[in-house]
Design a protein around this motif. Sequence first.
Motif, PDB file in Angstrom:
ATOM      1  N   LEU A  89       0.721  -1.352  -0.110  1.00 44.47           N
ATOM      2  CA  LEU A  89       0.127  -0.055   0.085  1.00 44.47           C
ATOM      3  C   LEU A  89       0.897   1.342   0.059  1.00 44.47           C
ATOM      4  CD1 LEU A  89      -2.706  -1.183   2.491  1.00 44.47           C
ATOM      5  CD2 LEU A  89      -2.988  -1.196   0.249  1.00 44.47           C
ATOM      6  N   ARG A  90       0.556   2.394  -0.657  1.00 46.04           N
ATOM      7  CA  ARG A  90       1.273   3.256  -0.879  1.00 46.04           C
ATOM      8  C   ARG A  90       0.981   4.419   0.269  1.00 46.04           C
ATOM      9  NH1 ARG A  90       1.067   5.081  -7.424  1.00 46.04           N
ATOM     10  NH2 ARG A  90      -0.789   6.067  -6.545  1.00 46.04           N
ATOM     11  N   ASN A  91       2.016   5.209   0.488  1.00 47.38           N
ATOM     12  CA  ASN A  91       1.781   6.533   1.436  1.00 47.38           C
ATOM     13  C   ASN A  91       1.660   7.683   0.407  1.00 47.38           C
ATOM     14  OD1 ASN A  91       4.341   6.707   0.203  1.00 47.38           O
ATOM     15  ND2 ASN A  91       5.190   7.846   2.059  1.00 47.38           N
ATOM     16  N   THR A  92       1.543   8.897   0.940  1.00 37.25           N
ATOM     17  CA  THR A  92       1.163   9.934  -0.027  1.00 37.25           C
ATOM     18  C   THR A  92       2.725  10.501  -0.437  1.00 37.25           C
ATOM     19  OG1 THR A  92       1.215  11.440   2.077  1.00 37.25           O
ATOM     20  CG2 THR A  92      -0.936  10.568   1.249  1.00 37.25           C
ATOM     21  N   THR A  93       2.430  11.303  -1.550  1.00 40.88           N
ATOM     22  CA  THR A  93       3.824  11.911  -2.105  1.00 40.88           C
ATOM     23  C   THR A  93       3.516  13.379  -1.782  1.00 40.88           C
ATOM     24  OG1 THR A  93       5.126  12.094  -3.989  1.00 40.88           O
ATOM     25  CG2 THR A  93       2.779  12.007  -4.549  1.00 40.88           C
ATOM     26  N   ASN A  94       4.800  14.166  -1.633  1.00 40.54           N
ATOM     27  CA  ASN A  94       4.541  15.364  -1.499  1.00 40.54           C
ATOM     28  C   ASN A  94       5.066  16.084  -2.653  1.00 40.54           C
ATOM     29  OD1 ASN A  94       4.803  17.922  -0.199  1.00 40.54           O
ATOM     30  ND2 ASN A  94       6.944  17.892   0.411  1.00 40.54           N
ATOM     31  N   ARG A  95       5.850  16.035  -3.446  1.00 38.62           N
ATOM     32  CA  ARG A  95       6.244  16.572  -4.645  1.00 38.62           C
ATOM     33  C   ARG A  95       7.089  15.561  -5.839  1.00 38.62           C
ATOM     34  NH1 ARG A  95       9.889  18.639  -0.860  1.00 38.62           N
ATOM     35  NH2 ARG A  95      11.945  18.470  -1.587  1.00 38.62           N
ATOM     36  N   GLU A  96       6.901  15.989  -6.969  1.00 39.29           N
ATOM     37  CA  GLU A  96       7.569  15.262  -7.926  1.00 39.29           C
ATOM     38  C   GLU A  96       8.975  15.884  -8.546  1.00 39.29           C
ATOM     39  OE1 GLU A  96       4.391  16.196  -8.621  1.00 39.29           O
ATOM     40  OE2 GLU A  96       4.623  17.881 -10.050  1.00 39.29           O
ATOM     41  N   GLY A  97       9.667  15.313  -9.269  1.00 38.69           N
ATOM     42  CA  GLY A  97      10.846  15.985 -10.140  1.00 38.69           C
ATOM     43  C   GLY A  97      10.479  15.877 -11.568  1.00 38.69           C
ATOM     44  N   LYS A  98      11.023  16.755 -12.327  1.00 39.61           N
ATOM     45  CA  LYS A  98      10.857  16.745 -13.717  1.00 39.61           C
ATOM     46  C   LYS A  98      11.988  17.132 -14.371  1.00 39.61           C
ATOM     47  CE  LYS A  98       8.064  19.024 -17.455  1.00 39.61           C
ATOM     48  NZ  LYS A  98       6.969  20.129 -17.738  1.00 39.61           N
ATOM     49  N   SER A  99      12.346  16.381 -15.458  1.00 40.98           N
ATOM     50  CA  SER A  99      13.586  16.671 -15.984  1.00 40.98           C
ATOM     51  C   SER A  99      13.356  17.741 -16.886  1.00 40.98           C
ATOM     52  CB  SER A  99      13.820  15.164 -16.899  1.00 40.98           C
ATOM     53  OG  SER A  99      13.115  15.121 -17.767  1.00 40.98           O
ATOM     54  N   ILE A 100      14.628  18.085 -17.389  1.00 43.15           N
ATOM     55  CA  ILE A 100      14.864  19.438 -18.031  1.00 43.15           C
ATOM     56  C   ILE A 100      15.239  18.892 -19.374  1.00 43.15           C
ATOM     57  CG2 ILE A 100      16.111  21.600 -18.612  1.00 43.15           C
ATOM     58  CD1 ILE A 100      17.156  21.443 -15.641  1.00 43.15           C
ATOM     59  N   LEU A 101      14.218  19.346 -20.525  1.00 40.67           N
ATOM     60  CA  LEU A 101      14.474  18.959 -21.970  1.00 40.67           C
ATOM     61  C   LEU A 101      15.008  20.344 -22.868  1.00 40.67           C
ATOM     62  CD1 LEU A 101      13.919  17.286 -24.440  1.00 40.67           C
ATOM     63  CD2 LEU A 101      11.298  18.109 -24.511  1.00 40.67           C
ATOM     64  N   LEU A 102      16.121  20.225 -23.292  1.00 46.77           N
ATOM     65  CA  LEU A 102      16.730  21.266 -24.060  1.00 46.77           C
ATOM     66  C   LEU A 102      16.523  21.159 -25.488  1.00 46.77           C
ATOM     67  CD1 LEU A 102      18.740  23.985 -23.739  1.00 46.77           C
ATOM     68  CD2 LEU A 102      20.340  22.355 -23.980  1.00 46.77           C
ATOM     69  N   LYS A 103      16.112  22.318 -25.976  1.00 46.27           N
ATOM     70  CA  LYS A 103      15.987  22.336 -27.649  1.00 46.27           C
ATOM     71  C   LYS A 103      16.650  23.509 -28.098  1.00 46.27           C
ATOM     72  CE  LYS A 103      12.021  19.535 -28.043  1.00 46.27           C
ATOM     73  NZ  LYS A 103      10.758  19.134 -28.854  1.00 46.27           N
ATOM     74  N   GLY A 104      16.810  23.668 -29.247  1.00 46.41           N
ATOM     75  CA  GLY A 104      17.515  25.005 -29.940  1.00 46.41           C
ATOM     76  C   GLY A 104      17.613  25.104 -31.436  1.00 46.41           C
ATOM     77  N   TYR A 105      18.061  26.452 -31.735  1.00 49.46           N
ATOM     78  CA  TYR A 105      17.821  26.671 -33.289  1.00 49.46           C
ATOM     79  C   TYR A 105      18.745  27.806 -33.736  1.00 49.46           C
ATOM     80  CZ  TYR A 105      14.518  30.078 -31.928  1.00 49.46           C
ATOM     81  OH  TYR A 105      13.899  31.159 -31.262  1.00 49.46           O
ATOM     82  N   THR A 106      19.118  28.167 -34.640  1.00 46.79           N
ATOM     83  CA  THR A 106      19.954  28.987 -35.379  1.00 46.79           C
ATOM     84  C   THR A 106      18.885  30.153 -36.165  1.00 46.79           C
ATOM     85  OG1 THR A 106      20.556  28.018 -37.478  1.00 46.79           O
ATOM     86  CG2 THR A 106      21.918  27.648 -35.677  1.00 46.79           C
ATOM     87  N   ARG A 107      19.370  31.186 -35.711  1.00 47.56           N
ATOM     88  CA  ARG A 107      18.821  32.447 -36.764  1.00 47.56           C
ATOM     89  C   ARG A 107      20.155  33.181 -37.108  1.00 47.56           C
ATOM     90  NH1 ARG A 107      14.091  35.140 -33.521  1.00 47.56           N
ATOM     91  NH2 ARG A 107      15.082  36.800 -33.846  1.00 47.56           N
ATOM     92  N   ASP A 108      19.651  34.319 -38.163  1.00 49.14           N
ATOM     93  CA  ASP A 108      20.871  35.133 -38.517  1.00 49.14           C
ATOM     94  C   ASP A 108      21.906  35.693 -37.839  1.00 49.14           C
ATOM     95  OD1 ASP A 108      19.973  34.661 -41.097  1.00 49.14           O
ATOM     96  OD2 ASP A 108      18.781  36.561 -41.290  1.00 49.14           O
ATOM     97  N   ASP A 109      21.325  35.877 -36.407  1.00 44.25           N
ATOM     98  CA  ASP A 109      22.374  36.537 -35.416  1.00 44.25           C
ATOM     99  C   ASP A 109      22.656  35.696 -34.293  1.00 44.25           C
ATOM    100  OD1 ASP A 109      19.896  36.210 -34.306  1.00 44.25           O
ATOM    101  OD2 ASP A 109      19.647  38.072 -33.260  1.00 44.25           O
ATOM    102  N   GLY A 110      22.469  34.411 -34.395  1.00 48.59           N
ATOM    103  CA  GLY A 110      23.205  33.623 -33.269  1.00 48.59           C
ATOM    104  C   GLY A 110      22.269  32.360 -33.138  1.00 48.59           C
ATOM    105  N   PHE A 111      22.711  31.669 -32.138  1.00 49.50           N
ATOM    106  CA  PHE A 111      22.060  30.480 -31.560  1.00 49.50           C
ATOM    107  C   PHE A 111      21.185  30.654 -30.456  1.00 49.50           C
ATOM    108  CE2 PHE A 111      26.254  29.196 -33.077  1.00 49.50           C
ATOM    109  CZ  PHE A 111      25.833  28.144 -33.927  1.00 49.50           C
ATOM    110  N   TYR A 112      20.013  30.002 -30.359  1.00 47.70           N
ATOM    111  CA  TYR A 112      18.913  30.257 -29.452  1.00 47.70           C
ATOM    112  C   TYR A 112      18.531  28.908 -28.893  1.00 47.70           C
ATOM    113  CZ  TYR A 112      17.617  35.065 -30.918  1.00 47.70           C
ATOM    114  OH  TYR A 112      17.699  36.139 -31.342  1.00 47.70           O
TER     115      TYR A 112
END
Length: 196
Positions: A89-112
């Motif tokens: 049987l489960r107890n209660t949970t207080n908070r979760e953890g969420k992983s960081i998902l990184l994405k990116g792209y280029t434009r004329d002035d640099g990397f975002y």
Amino acid sequence: RPIYTTNPFISNVKNVTVSGDNEITIHWNKSQFSNVWGYELEKYENDESNRVTAIKIAQPSDTVYIDNDVLINQNSYIYSLFELDQCELRNTTNREGKSILLKGYTRDDGFYIYWTKYRQWEQGVEKYHVLNFDIVNQDKQFLIGNTQSSDTFFHDSVYYKDYIGAQTCYQVFGVNSQGDTSYSNVVCIFGDPQML
């Protein structure tokens, strides 16, 4: 007549971090409940509406789980921890953890680059740090900036000129006031070719 004691403690995830190619590591504090049988992690993709699975861990001494059933470049994953007693049987949970998902792209002035924010350390994220490196020489990483609240970063054209037609890679990690760290996936971006 059996005597049953419910678990009075509340579980929480200490840390969720990308730890390798298609690998996420989840840390938590050891249970203080004397009749703990093990743990259960509820896993979600991207948000709480998309529950993927429940992972049972039948070792009360464990405080870490490595999840290899992930696509770190496509999804962010949320994990909630529950302690299981001898009747599972489960107890209660207080908070979760969420992983960081990184994405990116280029434009004329640099990397975002942009990312999903880590959650839910009790005191929140103190800072996000941005690393830059060459995919061939990942051991030569450079800290190029940090931010307290933003989930975007711009690597400007001064550096961008060096990467025209080449590949540069980024990684973000968040830290909290207790020193816990959560790393994102690595994203590699090609500079747009330009005519001179």
